[in-house]
Design a protein around this motif. Structure first.
Motif, PDB file in Angstrom:
ATOM      1  N   ALA A  96     -20.475 -14.220  -1.161  1.00 22.75           N
ATOM      2  CA  ALA A  96     -19.484 -13.688  -2.098  1.00 22.75           C
ATOM      3  C   ALA A  96     -18.317 -14.654  -2.266  1.00 22.75           C
ATOM      4  CB  ALA A  96     -18.996 -12.326  -1.623  1.00 22.75           C
ATOM      5  N   LEU A  97     -17.844 -15.229  -1.165  1.00 26.06           N
ATOM      6  CA  LEU A  97     -16.761 -16.217  -1.246  1.00 26.06           C
ATOM      7  C   LEU A  97     -17.178 -17.424  -2.080  1.00 26.06           C
ATOM      8  CD1 LEU A  97     -15.322 -16.321   2.389  1.00 26.06           C
ATOM      9  CD2 LEU A  97     -14.174 -15.496   0.341  1.00 26.06           C
ATOM     10  N   ALA A  98     -18.399 -17.891  -1.868  1.00 28.51           N
ATOM     11  CA  ALA A  98     -18.889 -19.035  -2.633  1.00 28.51           C
ATOM     12  C   ALA A  98     -18.986 -18.692  -4.118  1.00 28.51           C
ATOM     13  CB  ALA A  98     -20.241 -19.484  -2.096  1.00 28.51           C
ATOM     14  N   ALA A  99     -19.410 -17.480  -4.413  1.00 32.68           N
ATOM     15  CA  ALA A  99     -19.519 -17.063  -5.817  1.00 32.68           C
ATOM     16  C   ALA A  99     -18.143 -16.970  -6.476  1.00 32.68           C
ATOM     17  CB  ALA A  99     -20.236 -15.723  -5.910  1.00 32.68           C
ATOM     18  N   VAL A 100     -17.180 -16.416  -5.761  1.00 37.05           N
ATOM     19  CA  VAL A 100     -15.817 -16.321  -6.310  1.00 37.05           C
ATOM     20  C   VAL A 100     -15.236 -17.720  -6.520  1.00 37.05           C
ATOM     21  CG1 VAL A 100     -13.456 -15.589  -5.771  1.00 37.05           C
ATOM     22  CG2 VAL A 100     -15.355 -14.027  -5.388  1.00 37.05           C
ATOM     23  N   GLY A 101     -15.419 -18.592  -5.546  1.00 41.40           N
ATOM     24  CA  GLY A 101     -14.926 -19.964  -5.681  1.00 41.40           C
ATOM     25  C   GLY A 101     -15.570 -20.692  -6.844  1.00 41.40           C
ATOM     26  N   GLY A 102     -16.891 -20.517  -6.994  1.00 41.96           N
ATOM     27  CA  GLY A 102     -17.590 -21.141  -8.121  1.00 41.96           C
ATOM     28  C   GLY A 102     -17.129 -20.604  -9.455  1.00 41.96           C
ATOM     29  N   THR A 103     -16.857 -19.309  -9.508  1.00 48.06           N
ATOM     30  CA  THR A 103     -16.365 -18.699 -10.751  1.00 48.06           C
ATOM     31  C   THR A 103     -14.993 -19.248 -11.114  1.00 48.06           C
ATOM     32  OG1 THR A 103     -17.598 -16.689 -10.256  1.00 48.06           O
ATOM     33  CG2 THR A 103     -15.830 -16.504 -11.872  1.00 48.06           C
ATOM     34  N   ILE A 104     -14.134 -19.389 -10.121  1.00 47.01           N
ATOM     35  CA  ILE A 104     -12.797 -19.950 -10.386  1.00 47.01           C
ATOM     36  C   ILE A 104     -12.916 -21.386 -10.885  1.00 47.01           C
ATOM     37  CG2 ILE A 104     -10.652 -20.720  -9.276  1.00 47.01           C
ATOM     38  CD1 ILE A 104     -10.877 -18.226  -7.471  1.00 47.01           C
ATOM     39  N   LEU A 105     -13.791 -22.163 -10.267  1.00 50.44           N
ATOM     40  CA  LEU A 105     -13.942 -23.563 -10.679  1.00 50.44           C
ATOM     41  C   LEU A 105     -14.543 -23.697 -12.072  1.00 50.44           C
ATOM     42  CD1 LEU A 105     -15.186 -25.169  -7.351  1.00 50.44           C
ATOM     43  CD2 LEU A 105     -12.938 -25.394  -8.408  1.00 50.44           C
ATOM     44  N   ALA A 106     -15.394 -22.750 -12.455  1.00 43.43           N
ATOM     45  CA  ALA A 106     -16.071 -22.833 -13.752  1.00 43.43           C
ATOM     46  C   ALA A 106     -15.367 -22.021 -14.842  1.00 43.43           C
ATOM     47  CB  ALA A 106     -17.506 -22.344 -13.602  1.00 43.43           C
ATOM     48  N   ALA A 107     -14.167 -21.571 -14.578  1.00 45.10           N
ATOM     49  CA  ALA A 107     -13.434 -20.759 -15.550  1.00 45.10           C
ATOM     50  C   ALA A 107     -13.231 -21.551 -16.851  1.00 45.10           C
ATOM     51  CB  ALA A 107     -12.090 -20.340 -14.987  1.00 45.10           C
ATOM     52  N   PRO A 108     -13.452 -20.881 -17.988  1.00 50.92           N
ATOM     53  CA  PRO A 108     -13.341 -21.578 -19.280  1.00 50.92           C
ATOM     54  C   PRO A 108     -11.897 -21.825 -19.733  1.00 50.92           C
ATOM     55  CG  PRO A 108     -13.905 -19.290 -19.632  1.00 50.92           C
ATOM     56  CD  PRO A 108     -13.909 -19.513 -18.145  1.00 50.92           C
ATOM     57  N   ILE A 109     -10.921 -21.323 -18.962  1.00 48.42           N
ATOM     58  CA  ILE A 109      -9.519 -21.549 -19.325  1.00 48.42           C
ATOM     59  C   ILE A 109      -8.888 -22.506 -18.321  1.00 48.42           C
ATOM     60  CG2 ILE A 109      -9.240 -19.307 -20.448  1.00 48.42           C
ATOM     61  CD1 ILE A 109      -7.904 -18.308 -17.876  1.00 48.42           C
ATOM     62  N   ALA A 110      -7.805 -23.112 -18.730  1.00 51.70           N
ATOM     63  CA  ALA A 110      -7.097 -24.038 -17.845  1.00 51.70           C
ATOM     64  C   ALA A 110      -6.317 -23.235 -16.809  1.00 51.70           C
ATOM     65  CB  ALA A 110      -6.150 -24.910 -18.646  1.00 51.70           C
ATOM     66  N   VAL A 126      -4.689 -22.980  -8.029  1.00 50.54           N
ATOM     67  CA  VAL A 126      -5.777 -22.003  -8.140  1.00 50.54           C
ATOM     68  C   VAL A 126      -7.134 -22.707  -8.078  1.00 50.54           C
ATOM     69  CG1 VAL A 126      -6.825 -20.243  -9.624  1.00 50.54           C
ATOM     70  CG2 VAL A 126      -4.342 -20.380  -9.430  1.00 50.54           C
ATOM     71  N   THR A 127      -7.275 -23.827  -8.754  1.00 47.69           N
ATOM     72  CA  THR A 127      -8.553 -24.540  -8.703  1.00 47.69           C
ATOM     73  C   THR A 127      -8.804 -25.137  -7.313  1.00 47.69           C
ATOM     74  OG1 THR A 127      -7.507 -26.510  -9.640  1.00 47.69           O
ATOM     75  CG2 THR A 127      -8.636 -25.052 -11.172  1.00 47.69           C
ATOM     76  N   SER A 128      -7.749 -25.546  -6.635  1.00 48.32           N
ATOM     77  CA  SER A 128      -7.910 -26.034  -5.264  1.00 48.32           C
ATOM     78  C   SER A 128      -8.395 -24.918  -4.352  1.00 48.32           C
ATOM     79  CB  SER A 128      -6.596 -26.584  -4.725  1.00 48.32           C
ATOM     80  OG  SER A 128      -6.215 -27.722  -5.441  1.00 48.32           O
ATOM     81  N   ILE A 129      -7.808 -23.744  -4.489  1.00 49.96           N
ATOM     82  CA  ILE A 129      -8.233 -22.593  -3.695  1.00 49.96           C
ATOM     83  C   ILE A 129      -9.682 -22.243  -4.013  1.00 49.96           C
ATOM     84  CG2 ILE A 129      -7.881 -20.108  -3.362  1.00 49.96           C
ATOM     85  CD1 ILE A 129      -4.867 -20.658  -3.681  1.00 49.96           C
ATOM     86  N   GLY A 130     -10.067 -22.327  -5.276  1.00 45.68           N
ATOM     87  CA  GLY A 130     -11.453 -22.069  -5.659  1.00 45.68           C
ATOM     88  C   GLY A 130     -12.419 -23.035  -4.995  1.00 45.68           C
ATOM     89  N   GLY A 131     -12.037 -24.287  -4.913  1.00 42.20           N
ATOM     90  CA  GLY A 131     -12.877 -25.277  -4.242  1.00 42.20           C
ATOM     91  C   GLY A 131     -13.019 -25.000  -2.759  1.00 42.20           C
ATOM     92  N   TYR A 132     -11.914 -24.633  -2.128  1.00 44.68           N
ATOM     93  CA  TYR A 132     -11.962 -24.307  -0.699  1.00 44.68           C
ATOM     94  C   TYR A 132     -12.811 -23.055  -0.451  1.00 44.68           C
ATOM     95  CZ  TYR A 132      -8.271 -27.731   0.146  1.00 44.68           C
ATOM     96  OH  TYR A 132      -7.549 -28.889   0.235  1.00 44.68           O
TER      97      TYR A 132
END
Length: 75
Positions: free
Chosen positions: A25-39, A44-50
Motif C-alpha cells: 500500500a505504501l509503494a502504491a501511494v508513493g507511486g501514485t504521488i510520483l505519477a500525479a498528472p499535476i505539478a 511532496v514528490t520527495s515524500i512520494g519517492g521515499y
C-alpha cells in the motif's frame, strides 16, 4: 539463488503477511504521488519517492520471511 526462490515460495507468517500488504500500500501511494498528472511541490514528490522505496523494501523483506519448525534435539 535457489534458496531465495524457495524462501519466496515458503509459507509466510501472518504478521509478515500484514506487513507485506502495508508495504504494498505504501509503494502504491508513493507511486501514485510520483505519477500525479499535476505539478506538486518538491517536498511532496520527495515524500512520494521515499514511500515507494520504503514500501518496496518492507514488502520484499516480509515476503522472504518464513517459518521454520525446529527439529527435536533428542533425535
Amino acid at each position: 539463488m535457489k534458496k531465495i526462490i524457495n524462501r519466496a515460495k515458503a509459507p509466510t507468517p501472518k504478521f509478515f503477511k500484514v506487513l507485506r500488504n502495508i508495504g504494498l500500500a505504501l509503494a502504491a501511494v508513493g507511486g501514485t504521488i510520483l505519477a500525479a498528472p499535476i505539478a506538486l511541490p518538491v517536498v511532496v514528490t520527495s515524500i512520494g519517492g521515499y514511500l515507494a522505496v520504503a514500501g518496496g523494501v518492507v514488502s520484499a523483506v516480509s515476503q522472504l520471511t518464513t517459518t521454520t519448525e525446529k527439529a527435536d534435539a533428542t533425535q
